[in-house]
Design an enzyme around this catalytic site. Sequence first.
Site, PDB file in Angstrom:
ATOM      1  N   ASP A  28     -11.056  -2.833 -15.353  1.00  0.00           N
ATOM      2  CA  ASP A  28     -10.602  -1.482 -14.994  1.00  0.00           C
ATOM      3  C   ASP A  28      -9.650  -1.550 -13.798  1.00  0.00           C
ATOM      4  O   ASP A  28      -8.689  -0.784 -13.701  1.00  0.00           O
ATOM      5  CB  ASP A  28     -11.810  -0.597 -14.647  1.00  0.00           C
ATOM      6  CG  ASP A  28     -11.565   0.878 -14.910  1.00  0.00           C
ATOM      7  OD1 ASP A  28     -10.390   1.278 -15.030  1.00  0.00           O
ATOM      8  OD2 ASP A  28     -12.540   1.648 -14.984  1.00  0.00           O
ATOM      9  N   HIS A  33     -14.873   7.179 -10.984  1.00  0.00           N
ATOM     10  CA  HIS A  33     -13.641   6.870 -10.247  1.00  0.00           C
ATOM     11  C   HIS A  33     -13.666   7.727  -8.979  1.00  0.00           C
ATOM     12  O   HIS A  33     -14.165   8.856  -8.990  1.00  0.00           O
ATOM     13  CB  HIS A  33     -12.409   7.142 -11.114  1.00  0.00           C
ATOM     14  CG  HIS A  33     -12.212   6.071 -12.151  1.00  0.00           C
ATOM     15  ND1 HIS A  33     -11.332   5.034 -11.991  1.00  0.00           N
ATOM     16  CD2 HIS A  33     -12.823   5.859 -13.338  1.00  0.00           C
ATOM     17  CE1 HIS A  33     -11.403   4.225 -13.036  1.00  0.00           C
ATOM     18  NE2 HIS A  33     -12.297   4.702 -13.886  1.00  0.00           N
ATOM     19  N   CYS A  89      -7.046   4.233 -14.743  1.00  0.00           N
ATOM     20  CA  CYS A  89      -6.800   4.162 -16.184  1.00  0.00           C
ATOM     21  C   CYS A  89      -5.316   4.411 -16.410  1.00  0.00           C
ATOM     22  O   CYS A  89      -4.793   5.446 -15.997  1.00  0.00           O
ATOM     23  CB  CYS A  89      -7.626   5.212 -16.931  1.00  0.00           C
ATOM     24  SG  CYS A  89      -7.232   5.305 -18.693  1.00  0.00           S
ATOM     25  N   ASN A 131     -12.123   2.776  -9.102  1.00  0.00           N
ATOM     26  CA  ASN A 131     -13.544   3.070  -9.305  1.00  0.00           C
ATOM     27  C   ASN A 131     -14.257   3.150  -7.955  1.00  0.00           C
ATOM     28  O   ASN A 131     -13.747   2.690  -6.939  1.00  0.00           O
ATOM     29  CB  ASN A 131     -14.189   1.926 -10.094  1.00  0.00           C
ATOM     30  CG  ASN A 131     -13.564   1.736 -11.454  1.00  0.00           C
ATOM     31  OD1 ASN A 131     -12.527   1.119 -11.578  1.00  0.00           O
ATOM     32  ND2 ASN A 131     -14.202   2.287 -12.470  1.00  0.00           N
TER      33      ASN A 131
HETATM   34  P1  HMG Z   1      -2.069   1.394 -32.294  1.00  0.00           P
HETATM   35  O1  HMG Z   1      -0.669   1.116 -31.863  1.00  0.00           O
HETATM   36  O2  HMG Z   1      -2.377   2.710 -32.931  1.00  0.00           O
HETATM   37  O3  HMG Z   1      -2.635   0.198 -33.179  1.00  0.00           O
HETATM   38  O4  HMG Z   1      -2.992   1.187 -31.019  1.00  0.00           O
HETATM   39  P2  HMG Z   1      -2.519  -0.144 -34.709  1.00  0.00           P
HETATM   40  O5  HMG Z   1      -3.913  -0.389 -35.210  1.00  0.00           O
HETATM   41  O6  HMG Z   1      -1.644   0.834 -35.423  1.00  0.00           O
HETATM   42  O7  HMG Z   1      -1.752  -1.550 -34.640  1.00  0.00           O
HETATM   43  C1  HMG Z   1      -0.447  -1.664 -34.075  1.00  0.00           C
HETATM   44  C2  HMG Z   1      -0.220  -3.082 -33.595  1.00  0.00           C
HETATM   45  O8  HMG Z   1      -1.121  -3.402 -32.552  1.00  0.00           O
HETATM   46  C3  HMG Z   1      -0.438  -4.137 -34.685  1.00  0.00           C
HETATM   47  O9  HMG Z   1       0.437  -5.209 -34.405  1.00  0.00           O
HETATM   48  C4  HMG Z   1      -1.858  -4.567 -34.426  1.00  0.00           C
HETATM   49  O10 HMG Z   1      -2.124  -5.894 -34.886  1.00  0.00           O
HETATM   50  C5  HMG Z   1      -1.910  -4.554 -32.900  1.00  0.00           C
HETATM   51  P3  HMG Z   1       1.817  -5.402 -35.195  1.00  0.00           P
HETATM   52  O11 HMG Z   1       1.398  -5.467 -36.650  1.00  0.00           O
HETATM   53  O12 HMG Z   1       2.623  -4.161 -34.877  1.00  0.00           O
HETATM   54  O13 HMG Z   1       2.345  -6.658 -34.612  1.00  0.00           O
HETATM   55  N1  HMG Z   1      -3.280  -4.376 -32.419  1.00  0.00           N
HETATM   56  C6  HMG Z   1      -3.900  -5.231 -31.589  1.00  0.00           C
HETATM   57  N2  HMG Z   1      -3.482  -6.359 -30.982  1.00  0.00           N
HETATM   58  C7  HMG Z   1      -4.376  -7.002 -30.209  1.00  0.00           C
HETATM   59  N3  HMG Z   1      -5.644  -6.572 -30.001  1.00  0.00           N
HETATM   60  C8  HMG Z   1      -6.089  -5.448 -30.592  1.00  0.00           C
HETATM   61  C9  HMG Z   1      -5.191  -4.746 -31.415  1.00  0.00           C
HETATM   62  N4  HMG Z   1      -5.323  -3.616 -32.147  1.00  0.00           N
HETATM   63  C10 HMG Z   1      -4.151  -3.404 -32.768  1.00  0.00           C
HETATM   64  N5  HMG Z   1      -7.349  -5.044 -30.390  1.00  0.00           N
HETATM   65  C11 HMG Z   1      -5.066   0.637 -29.963  1.00  0.00           C
HETATM   66  C12 HMG Z   1      -4.380   1.417 -31.071  1.00  0.00           C
HETATM   67  C13 HMG Z   1      -6.476   1.134 -29.856  1.00  0.00           C
HETATM   68  C14 HMG Z   1      -5.063  -0.852 -30.315  1.00  0.00           C
HETATM   69  C15 HMG Z   1      -4.269   0.872 -28.645  1.00  0.00           C
HETATM   70  O14 HMG Z   1      -4.158   2.227 -28.445  1.00  0.00           O
HETATM   71  C16 HMG Z   1      -4.909   0.232 -27.450  1.00  0.00           C
HETATM   72  O15 HMG Z   1      -4.956  -0.985 -27.345  1.00  0.00           O
HETATM   73  N6  HMG Z   1      -5.397   1.063 -26.508  1.00  0.00           N
HETATM   74  C17 HMG Z   1      -6.117   0.569 -25.337  1.00  0.00           C
HETATM   75  C18 HMG Z   1      -5.778   1.386 -24.138  1.00  0.00           C
HETATM   76  C19 HMG Z   1      -6.601   0.919 -22.966  1.00  0.00           C
HETATM   77  O16 HMG Z   1      -7.024  -0.220 -22.881  1.00  0.00           O
HETATM   78  N7  HMG Z   1      -6.796   1.846 -22.006  1.00  0.00           N
HETATM   79  C20 HMG Z   1      -7.525   1.574 -20.804  1.00  0.00           C
HETATM   80  C21 HMG Z   1      -8.971   1.330 -21.030  1.00  0.00           C
HETATM   81  S1  HMG Z   1      -9.950   2.796 -21.206  1.00  0.00           S
HETATM   82  C22 HMG Z   1     -10.392   3.229 -19.597  1.00  0.00           C
HETATM   83  O17 HMG Z   1      -9.833   2.722 -18.664  1.00  0.00           O
HETATM   84  C23 HMG Z   1     -11.516   4.207 -19.374  1.00  0.00           C
HETATM   85  C24 HMG Z   1     -12.815   3.520 -18.958  1.00  0.00           C
HETATM   86  O18 HMG Z   1     -12.651   2.773 -17.771  1.00  0.00           O
HETATM   87  C25 HMG Z   1     -13.913   4.575 -18.727  1.00  0.00           C
HETATM   88  C26 HMG Z   1     -13.491   5.703 -17.797  1.00  0.00           C
HETATM   89  O19 HMG Z   1     -12.939   5.454 -16.719  1.00  0.00           O
HETATM   90  O20 HMG Z   1     -13.780   6.847 -18.163  1.00  0.00           O
HETATM   91  C27 HMG Z   1     -13.323   2.568 -20.048  1.00  0.00           C
HETATM   92 MG    MG Z   2     -12.643   3.560 -15.780  1.00  0.00          MG
END
Ligand code: HMG
Ligand code: MG
Length: 309
Positions: free
Chosen positions: A18, A211, A242, A251
């Site tokens: 995070d 956070h 985030c 956090n």
């Molecule tokens: P998308 O673009 O809709 O994915 O993203 P897709 O399924 O359409 O695939 C598109 C491309 O991404 C493809 O590659 C997939 O293979 C690749 P291409 O064919 O174009 O070469 N792909 C991946 N590559 C590697 N690893 C994967 C993966 N999945 C698809 N797992 C997706 C959808 C969910 C993947 C994207 O939106 C994403 O990665 N989001 C993550 C965002 C994130 O990490 N945000 C921060 C964390 S959350 C947070 O901080 C909150 C938390 O702390 C709690 C709080 O504070 O409340 C947890």
């Molecule tokens: Mg968080």
Amino acid sequence: MLEELPDAVSIYEVSPRDGLQNEATPIPIEGKREIVLALVRAGLKRIELTSFVSPRWVPQLADAEELSRSLPAPEGVVFSALCPNAKGLERARAVGLREVAVFLSASETHNRKNTNKTIEQSFEAFSEVVPGALAAGMRVRAYVSTVWGCPYEGSVAPAVSLEITERLLELGCYQVSLGDTIGVGTPLQTRELLKGFLAEIPATKLALHFHDTRGTALANALIGLELGLRDFDASVAGVGGCPYAPGAAGNLATEDLVYMLEGMGVKTGVNLDLLIEAGRVAERVIGHRLPGKVHQAGPRVLRTESMRP
Ligand code: HMG
Ligand code: MG
């Protein structure tokens, strides 16, 4: 209030994930290893190492495989990682991780901005990820974000967060961490919200993820402690945010949480001096000042004995 303090709580350290997901300057893998090893030395047993998300969405954590491979979990320590879909699970399994965390938001707009999915589409992905991970012998944690409020939609109905949490537990997640993603919560809101959750769900199934955007994280954690929660997420020196929640600051700082809890006789298993050292390592590696209060103030220097005549 606080008449029955627990003997001990569990801290889930999120700084390598995070924290570092939000840093503008890329952090070299050696620096990440240094931070994690310093956290382990301080006694943290549960550490979120990285994310197996799309490297296009979060380039800061594109080295997830290399980092995980170069840093096997020491004995007694569990490393976890965010995992949004089957592709993420495949990557986490390939590096031998024993635990993953799925995540979604209680508000549709944040969920879409963060994962390009509706809440239902997230559950479709998790209906594959969670059983797949369990079948592979992994444990699955879950996050519900924006429980205290959403940067796009404002207030979020507690009933929606509760229903999402129950569905995640039914799927087989061992614990759901409730996120105040943008740090808007206040203690009375936290008390009301958690009472609603605790009427339906045992406290052991819940964790708190605050956070500290507006300085209320520690006060909210104290309310959680009072109500029986024993699992707290925190990030060394308060690093974090985030990337898809504008204004989300770091956090709750692990040092601040440990200082408060140990000062009240609640064991955390963490050595505060070594944790402060880990915060210094993080600050050096990240290359800018970090916001944690104890991180900045240092440990208490005056001891009661030294004040005696
Ligand atoms: P998308 O673009 O809709 O994915 O993203 P897709 O399924 O359409 O695939 C598109 C491309 O991404 C493809 O590659 C997939 O293979 C690749 P291409 O064919 O174009 O070469 N792909 C991946 N590559 C590697 N690893 C994967 C993966 N999945 C698809 N797992 C997706 C959808 C969910 C993947 C994207 O939106 C994403 O990665 N989001 C993550 C965002 C994130 O990490 N945000 C921060 C964390 S959350 C947070 O901080 C909150 C938390 O702390 C709690 C709080 O504070 O409340 C947890
Ligand atoms: Mg968080």
